[in-house]
Design an enzyme around this catalytic site. Structure first.
Site, mmCIF file in Angstrom:
data_model
loop_
_atom_site.group_PDB
_atom_site.id
_atom_site.type_symbol
_atom_site.label_atom_id
_atom_site.label_comp_id
_atom_site.label_asym_id
_atom_site.label_seq_id
_atom_site.Cartn_x
_atom_site.Cartn_y
_atom_site.Cartn_z
ATOM 1 N N SER A 196 -49.719 -30.703 37.071
ATOM 2 C CA SER A 196 -49.499 -30.969 38.490
ATOM 3 C C SER A 196 -48.281 -30.266 39.064
ATOM 4 O O SER A 196 -48.128 -30.191 40.284
ATOM 5 C CB SER A 196 -49.358 -32.477 38.716
ATOM 6 N N GLU A 229 0.790 -1.224 0.000
ATOM 7 C CA GLU A 229 0.000 0.000 0.000
ATOM 8 C C GLU A 229 0.829 1.285 0.000
ATOM 9 O O GLU A 229 0.395 2.295 -0.542
ATOM 10 C CB GLU A 229 -0.919 0.012 1.234
#
Length: 873
Positions: free
Chosen positions: A505, A90
């Protein structure tokens, strides 16, 4: 000669004028743009957009939310080879230029003027930092000049090292990855410091075209760019010829890696995200908030595993619903002598295939090529839960085995134990004939799901049934583990918090608690006999029954609970009153609005979520104190500053006792000396009551008499010791209590259980309520999941029973009548009572005869009744 002087003067002055003009132009642009330039100093304090991260209590990553995957890292955490690759590709003059590369800019400008196109970039790394942090991506001269000026300022204010650190954390590298650490995780599933030279070069080459030329979207273009970066590194003497050759020949290994979480808790993560969205609606996914939950990572992993194992166990018990899909082979038997196209070339048996990306043993066979072709197809499929995809490649009827080939190219042998469950599904209660040999079930090329379970592996199928598990710390309400379904990726519906189901239950302990509070005892006798309800509000006459269809006559409450007798529960509720019972239960944390105002409440007919039911069970587990459920413990910003910390109300009987004793001393002192009301400090009592109380954590309020709570605990222990919860005995602990639950037609199966430190609730059922089958109950469908989870949750935990409070008395009673046993009664049993509720009547010895000659040997069983609810007793 004189005639040529003006021309000479012009030729000499024109460049000078041009230079002055250029200087003037640059100065004008600078004077125009300089006032609007941002402060370079702000770069040091800039807030990178980082995602929301959610962690467990022990700081394991649960989830990450945000459009940008970013993990900021320090300069030193990035390998030097990466910086070398970046600079080579770069900005080769990075360490020498002042922020701009004059030659690079001039070259880019010349190409633009002469060709009208931008062929090479003139931006330095510093200029890219300026653009990425401060500017937009618009292509205008003003933006470019601003970028240049900013780059010069940046170079003057901060070091090259700081510039590189800013760059590697901000740059976009494709696939939602911002910054090099995120890119390393996305493409390779590793941290940046674990990558090879070739992989580092691959990432370093991405800034030029991160979306179009990343190794997932375009591997060939990405390889070319990587090798260009490597060549530049070699040219700049960053790597040797040998390193270049090795890295340039390395195969592309990149593939998409989703978020690498440390534990699976997606339902919890979504709960937290939804709650936070109301607190931080603007910047929740960009400010880098870190949220620490109460989730115990080990328990969460165990919960997820237990739920999936339980679901697959249910699934296997009901047979194979449909035959697996058969994949099309790449080469059919009749094609084996015919040339076929592979990639860009024509292939015949025995020839090598250099264009194939698989590592084939050469020369390959048609079977080899078929297996690898199928494996590639399987890689494109997502397997549900913990299952894996495989394809059947061989069947051996003599050995009763089949061979499967996974997407990871692993060969697995399936023996009879692996697949014998897969008898044809007929309906929820019936499965087909046993499988005698594998060819009855399998065919070559069949895509099958496999379930690895320890050393074993089973044939599997995508389940239809669902389950949830919720676990709390009953001492403060912290959520320890939560699973809202089989697989969050298949269904976001959280059954733990969103599914209103009848608890059956498993709701009865609340009804019994209300009755004990009202004066009933574990020895109270309620008749278990048939009853018919006639009520204009009912669509039909209601004839409740016990599951067995039998009636057992007078029954003690303790026995009725652990044997789950429905008719006793209904009669008990009628005696205590529906309204009173609802008021009592609602203070335990169960939403009052969800409680049915009729006698069906006793059978758990009120729809509620597993989360809500487990909240009520915390009161039963902690001695009778109401704690509020919570999951978010702490919120921090990206710098680690604490923005919020939850201080839950805790169960602390000693704290409460100390405060009460101190209050009593203060009141006594004030009573003895009224002036002390205005001066409440002394050497003996130096603090006010408020100051004294602040020494302790917030204290949870008591909502249940501790004696009632203890009696319920012992009754629910009996559910495990001698009732429907016996499977929990496998844990080998004496401190556990709980209750099973199964609704009408077996549409819902439950088990809720606890000790003093852990509460866990399990539900199993279909999202669209339908029967689980006539053999499915809470005891054999939900309870095994609970046991598997609690085995991990309680591992290494000392036994933690609820302590027996004062004010209780244990006496011997007659098990048939509940009266006090006569001296020496052989079948007498011990029962515990609140001191004021100890039975006064003593059972009459069998030899005793009343003066009128009647033999007092007990009462007869009540006959069947036909009465309205209000006339039940």
């Amino acid at each position: 000669m004189k005639k040529n002087r003006p021309v000479l003067r012009f030729l000499l002055l024109a460049p000078l004028a041009g230079l002055f003009g250029l200087i003037f132009g640059i100065a004008s642009v600078y004077l125009y743009l300089a006032p609007s330039l941002p402060s370079v100093e702000s770069l040091k304090n800039i807030q990178l957009q980082t995602p929301l991260r959610i962690y467990s209590h022990d700081e394991k990553l649960i989830a990450e939310f945000g459009e940008k995957r970013r993990t900021p890292i320090a300069f030193e955490q990035v390998p030097q080879q990466f910086y070398n690759a970046l600079i080579a590709a770069e900005d080769e003059n990075f360490y020498s230029h002042p922020g701009i590369d004059i030659k690079g800019l001039a070259r880019a400008a010349f190409e633009l003027i002469t060709t009208g196109q931008k062929r090479s970039g003139g931006s330095t790394i510093t200029m890219q930092v300026a653009k990425n942090y401060y500017l937009s991506s618009e292509k205008t001269f003003t933006r470019k000049f601003t970028e240049i000026l900013l780059a010069i300022h940046i170079e003057q204010e901060i070091s090259k090292k700081e510039i590189l650190e800013l760059y590697v954390n901000k740059i976009y590298l494709g696939k939602r990855a911002y910054g090099v650490e995120a890119a390393a995780q996305v493409y390779y599933g590793k941290s940046i410091d674990q990558l090879s030279l070739a992989q580092l070069a691959m990432i370093a080459g991405l800034p030029q075209a991160p979306s179009a030329a990343n190794p997932i979207n375009d591997p060939d273009r990405a390889r070319q760019r990587r090798n260009y970066v490597l060549a530049r590194m070699f040219t700049e003497d960053f790597i040797t010829q040998e390193e270049f050759t090795k890295a340039a020949s390395e195969e592309i290994s990149a593939k998409y890696h989703g978020l690498s979480t440390e534990i699976e808790a997606s339902y919890v993560a979504e709960m937290v995200r939804s709650e936070l969205a109301e607190l931080y609606p603007e910047d929740l996914y960009t400010k880098g908030y870190r949220v620490y939950t109460t989730i115990n990572s080990e328990m969460q992993v165990a919960a997820q595993k237990a739920v999936r194992v339980g679901i697959h166990n249910y699934d296997r018990a009901h047979g194979l619903r449909e035959a697996p899909e058969v994949l099309t082979p790449y080469i059919l038997k009749e094609q084996q002598d015919v040339p076929v196209r592979v990639g860009a070339s024509i292939w015949k048996l025995g020839e090598s295939i250099p264009s194939i990306n698989y590592e084939l043993e050469l020369p390959p066979s048609p079977d080899d090529l078929n297996r690898y072709t199928w494996a590639k197809k399987l890689q494109e499929r997502n397997a549900p839960g913990d299952l894996v995809w495989a394809v059947i490649t061989n069947i051996d009827d003599e050995a009763l085995t089949a061979t499967a080939f996974t997407a990871d190219k692993e060969s697995i042998v399936l023996n009879k134990e692996s697949y014998e469950w897969a008898r044809p599904y007929v309906n929820v209660n019936i499965i087909g004939n046993p499988i005698e040999k594998p060819s009855e079930l399998f065919s070559i090329g069949q895509a099958v799901l496999l379930e690895p379970r320890g050393e074993e592996i089973f044939l599997a199928q995508k389940p239809e049934v669902q389950a949830s598990l919720v676990s709390f710390n009953p001492q403060d309400g912290g959520l320890l583990a939560l699973v809202g379904g089989y697989d969050f990726s298949l269904s976001k519906y959280n059954r733990s918090t969103q599914a209103n189901r009848q608890p059956g239950s498993s709701f009865k302990p609340f009804v019994y608690s209300s009755a004990l509070e009202a004066g009933f005892t574990p020895a109270s006798i309620i008749n278990d006999a048939p009853v018919v309800f006639e009520d204009d509000s009912l669509e039909a006459i209601w004839r409740p029954e016990n599951y067995s269809g039998k009636f057992y006559g007078p029954t003690r409450l303790r026995q009725a609970l652990y044997k789950s007798r429905n008719l006793v529960s209904i009669r008990l509720l009628n005696r205590t009153g529906v309204g009173r019972t609802i008021r009592y239960i609602s203070q335990l944390g169960i939403p009052r609005a969800k409680l049915n105002r009729d006698l069906s409440l006793a059978l758990g007919s009120s729809g509620m979520t597993p989360f809500e039911l487990a909240t009520g069970y915390m009161v039963l587990a902690n001695g009778g104190y109401k704690v509020e459920p919570f999951v978010i413990k702490r919120i921090e910003d990206s710098e680690g500053n604490v923005l919020f910390e939850h201080e839950p109300k805790q169960v602390c009987p000693d704290c409460k006792k100390a405060i009460e004793e101190y209050q009593a001393k203060l009141e006594t002192r004030i009573a003895e000396n009224p002036e002390a009301l205005f001066n409440q400090t002394s050497e003996e009592l130096p603090l006010s009551l408020e100051e004294f109380s602040q020494q302790f954590p917030p204290i949870a309020p008591k909502v249940m008499d501790e004696r009632v709570n203890y009696l319920m605990y012992t009754m629910m222990q009996d559910v495990i010791k001698r009732g429907t919860g016996k499977r929990a005995l496998a844990l080998g602990r004496e401190d556990l209590a709980g209750k099973t639950g199964t609704t009408n037609d077996q549409k819902d199966a439950w088990f809720s259980g606890f000790n003093n430190k852990v509460v866990a609730n399990v539900w199993v059922g279909f999202d669209d309520p339908q029967t689980l089958g006539k053999w499915a109950f809470g005891s054999n469908t939900a309870l095994p999941i609970w046991v598997d989870f609690m085995e991990t949750a309680l591992k290494g935990m000392p036994h933690s029973p609820i302590q027996r409070p004062e004010g209780l008395v244990s006496v011997r009673i007659d098990p048939e009548t509940g009266n006090r046993a006569y001296p020496g009664q052989p079948n007498a049993i011990f029962e515990t009572f609140r001191a004021e509720n100890v039975p006064q009547q003593m059972e009459t010895p069998p030899s005793y005869v009343e003066p009128n000659g009647s033999d007092q040997t007990g009462s007869s069983q009540q006959d069947s009744e036909n009465i309205a609810p209000e006339q039940l007793f």
